[in-house]
Design an enzyme around this catalytic site. Sequence first.
Site, PDB file in Angstrom:
ATOM      1  N   GLU A  50       3.792   6.305  -8.144  1.00  0.00           N
ATOM      2  CA  GLU A  50       3.325   4.921  -8.102  1.00  0.00           C
ATOM      3  C   GLU A  50       3.760   4.399  -6.739  1.00  0.00           C
ATOM      4  O   GLU A  50       4.931   4.090  -6.517  1.00  0.00           O
ATOM      5  CB  GLU A  50       3.915   4.100  -9.246  1.00  0.00           C
ATOM      6  CG  GLU A  50       3.273   2.721  -9.342  1.00  0.00           C
ATOM      7  CD  GLU A  50       3.649   1.976 -10.606  1.00  0.00           C
ATOM      8  OE1 GLU A  50       3.673   0.732 -10.554  1.00  0.00           O
ATOM      9  OE2 GLU A  50       3.932   2.617 -11.618  1.00  0.00           O
ATOM     10  N   HIS A  61      12.510   0.180 -10.293  1.00  0.00           N
ATOM     11  CA  HIS A  61      11.477  -0.590 -11.004  1.00  0.00           C
ATOM     12  C   HIS A  61      11.275  -1.892 -10.231  1.00  0.00           C
ATOM     13  O   HIS A  61      12.097  -2.797 -10.302  1.00  0.00           O
ATOM     14  CB  HIS A  61      11.926  -0.848 -12.448  1.00  0.00           C
ATOM     15  CG  HIS A  61      10.799  -1.106 -13.382  1.00  0.00           C
ATOM     16  ND1 HIS A  61      10.646  -2.274 -14.068  1.00  0.00           N
ATOM     17  CD2 HIS A  61       9.741  -0.334 -13.740  1.00  0.00           C
ATOM     18  CE1 HIS A  61       9.559  -2.209 -14.824  1.00  0.00           C
ATOM     19  NE2 HIS A  61       8.997  -1.037 -14.639  1.00  0.00           N
ATOM     20  N   HIS A  66       7.957   8.522 -18.730  1.00  0.00           N
ATOM     21  CA  HIS A  66       7.611   7.251 -18.085  1.00  0.00           C
ATOM     22  C   HIS A  66       8.872   6.667 -17.459  1.00  0.00           C
ATOM     23  O   HIS A  66       9.966   6.757 -18.021  1.00  0.00           O
ATOM     24  CB  HIS A  66       7.054   6.277 -19.138  1.00  0.00           C
ATOM     25  CG  HIS A  66       6.793   4.899 -18.622  1.00  0.00           C
ATOM     26  ND1 HIS A  66       7.562   3.810 -18.985  1.00  0.00           N
ATOM     27  CD2 HIS A  66       5.852   4.427 -17.756  1.00  0.00           C
ATOM     28  CE1 HIS A  66       7.083   2.728 -18.383  1.00  0.00           C
ATOM     29  NE2 HIS A  66       6.064   3.068 -17.633  1.00  0.00           N
ATOM     30  N   GLU A  86       7.768  10.496 -13.389  1.00  0.00           N
ATOM     31  CA  GLU A  86       7.226   9.364 -12.642  1.00  0.00           C
ATOM     32  C   GLU A  86       8.176   8.932 -11.534  1.00  0.00           C
ATOM     33  O   GLU A  86       9.400   8.901 -11.723  1.00  0.00           O
ATOM     34  CB  GLU A  86       6.970   8.179 -13.579  1.00  0.00           C
ATOM     35  CG  GLU A  86       6.289   7.013 -12.872  1.00  0.00           C
ATOM     36  CD  GLU A  86       6.002   5.848 -13.793  1.00  0.00           C
ATOM     37  OE1 GLU A  86       5.196   4.983 -13.405  1.00  0.00           O
ATOM     38  OE2 GLU A  86       6.594   5.775 -14.884  1.00  0.00           O
TER      39      GLU A  86
END
Length: 772
Positions: free
Chosen positions: A410, A376, A331, A361
């Site tokens: 993502e 992030h 993750h 990820e």
Amino acid sequence: MQCIRKPRRTEQEDERLREASNKHILSNLTRLGFINDEDLKAMLKGSNLQKIKSSTWKKPRFYKLLEDCRTVWYDSQKFLKSARAQIFTIDDIQELRPGHQSEGMQRFAMEIPAARCFSIIFKSRRKNLDLIAIDAKEAKHWINGLNKLKKRDSKMNNREWLDQWFQIYLQKADINKDNKMNLDEVKQFLHMMNIEVDDLYARDLFTKCDKSKDGTIHGKEIEEFYKLVTEREEITTIFDAYSDKHHVMTVEKLAEFLRKEQRENVNQEYAVQLIQKYELNEEAKFESLMTKDGFMCYLMSPAGDIFNQDHKKIYQNMTKPLNQYYISSSHNTYLTKDQLEGPSSIEAYISALNKGCRCVELDCWDGRDGEPVIYHGYTLTSKILFKDVIQTIKQYAFKASPYPLILSLENHCSLEQQIVMAEHMRNILGDMLLTSTIDGKVPTNFPSPEQLKGKILVKGKRLNHLEDDKGTGEDDEVSDEDEAAEQDSDDEKKEIRVKSGKIKLAKELSDLVIYCKSVHFNGFEDAMQNQVFYEMSSFVENKFNKLIQETAKPFIQLNTRQLSRIYPAGLRTDSSNYSPLDMWNAGCQIVALNFQTPGQEMDINQGKFLDNGFSGYNLKPKFLREKKISFDPKNVQKGAWLNQKKLHVMVISAQQLPKSNRMKFNSVVDPLVAVEVFGVSNDNESKITEHIPNNGFNPMWNTTFQFNISVPELAFVRFVVQDYDMSSRNDFIGQFTLPFTSLKLGYRHIHLLSENGHHLAPATLFVHIMIE
């Protein structure tokens, strides 16, 4: 008070110390097999190298390999808390990278010729050491020399590690370099080896060895001292039970030991092979006899390891559909620390891939100059270029495992930068990237890991089904259902959403999603009736826990048909981890953990994926693969999975334990051992030995524990060594975790791992394992 100064050494004394030092160096080079090696000689002489930290920070440092041929020392004008901060050992090094192969080199030293540059990558979380040599020859000496020492380390058995360890501390304790040890030096030596003894014991040990009665031990006397210090009475007791009056073990007796104690179904031919491989005495080897030293070498070898060596190879069926496997998953793979201000780095991807991770990820956002970046979102974490990550993935994707790698995207990028993402993946990854189904036909089930060997799959949004025409326009929209959308209402991670709850998705990126299409989860019944097998959902840990509050059966049913991914809650801003056990017990395949955060959770993850050849893919138990589900991890009282076992663990002793990280240099550990069993909730249990005061060298417990295990196929056993502290929490020293099904029976050594999962050679535990 008048200060008393130590008298300065005379030139003659300095010369004698230099000669003694040179003798130690020569002795060590001979012992290592590098007597005429020019690379090591250059490192022992030392080099002026430039250390790089930024485009403007390039400082000269003098680096030198010390005479133990294990430690690199460097000088620094920077104030350091202790001299120990100015050294690192060969064992600290993960790898050497020549040229511009580190993030720092690529950012700050591209103008320097690659032949002069090299990077030292460390095992711990300390930063890389980027260095520039004065010329290519000097750089080559360091790269080749360090690689040679690392290669030799990797080939050493535990007996050789012990011998080397002893020699290093012996040289350090010999303060005046006269190759003799007086009583004070003996006491200092014992302290260095992590054992605190009273003066009476030290004097008694010294007196036994001082045959010449001249107040020192040297030559053969030091050999006798070595034997006394390294004597292991527990091994002697076992050996004596099977040896004859000549203190040797015959082939017949060794075979009997293997069958009776080790519970191995072997013949005498195998016993002969062990003697030929591990016996040190050539005469005994010729006579097919095993001495106590050979027996010790066998017990400390892979053949005597607690982990079943057959499980270090691919032994499971790799031709089942992809969803029938547990997949090692990471993750926020780009982060090296926390999720608010921590650095993003390509090194984090390298580390995860080297640890066998098969699903990484990528949080993708618009960057400057049309180049997408990874970080992030809405935090102060640093940014790295998407194309640099893809280039790194290409280089390291299949170094640890040949089986498929999944890129979990993502996507928060604009249409323009989504197209750039797709181009980078196609151009950089080339044939590695899976861009169509295996046979070009509409699939009805997942391909297997074997069919997907060497392939990189993209997990993300897709505009249509695989069976539909791909002629949709690039302005098509899809629901925004990635991690941000899956967060529970109490999580604070922000989302990118348009007013309609849709985001635009570029066809070029959409077309790269083949077997891992991300969709929103609308309930188990909807998934069963309306979703195709290659559509998968992601679940934040809180949502997963709510869905299995009463029973995990619906989740298990979902996972027999599709893939599911679990990831940590957004409130885990410190990058902490949840336990993956409940998710695995429900058959979830992609259980993502923060690989950058060490701890019990990552130990269990590493232990699980040690199995099946470190491939990153473990076949799920049959009862989690069957379409007709009857297994429920919350109620395991009846069923084929129920296979009651009693595990008996005798913690016998430990050897050469290191000091814990928080200890003062002059401290000695007070070790204790915790044995922990994990699995279904009924099986979770932990038991702890008493602590042994002031002995990290050879503590003995002889303590027996018993555990009842109901579902062995889902169970793990973790051995943890800690330094007892009565005033606060115990300090971690080392651990080893493995599946219950990989346990070997009998007398076994456990080769401990560090907090970050690297070997702590020569530190071991010695245990006896019995299962009934």
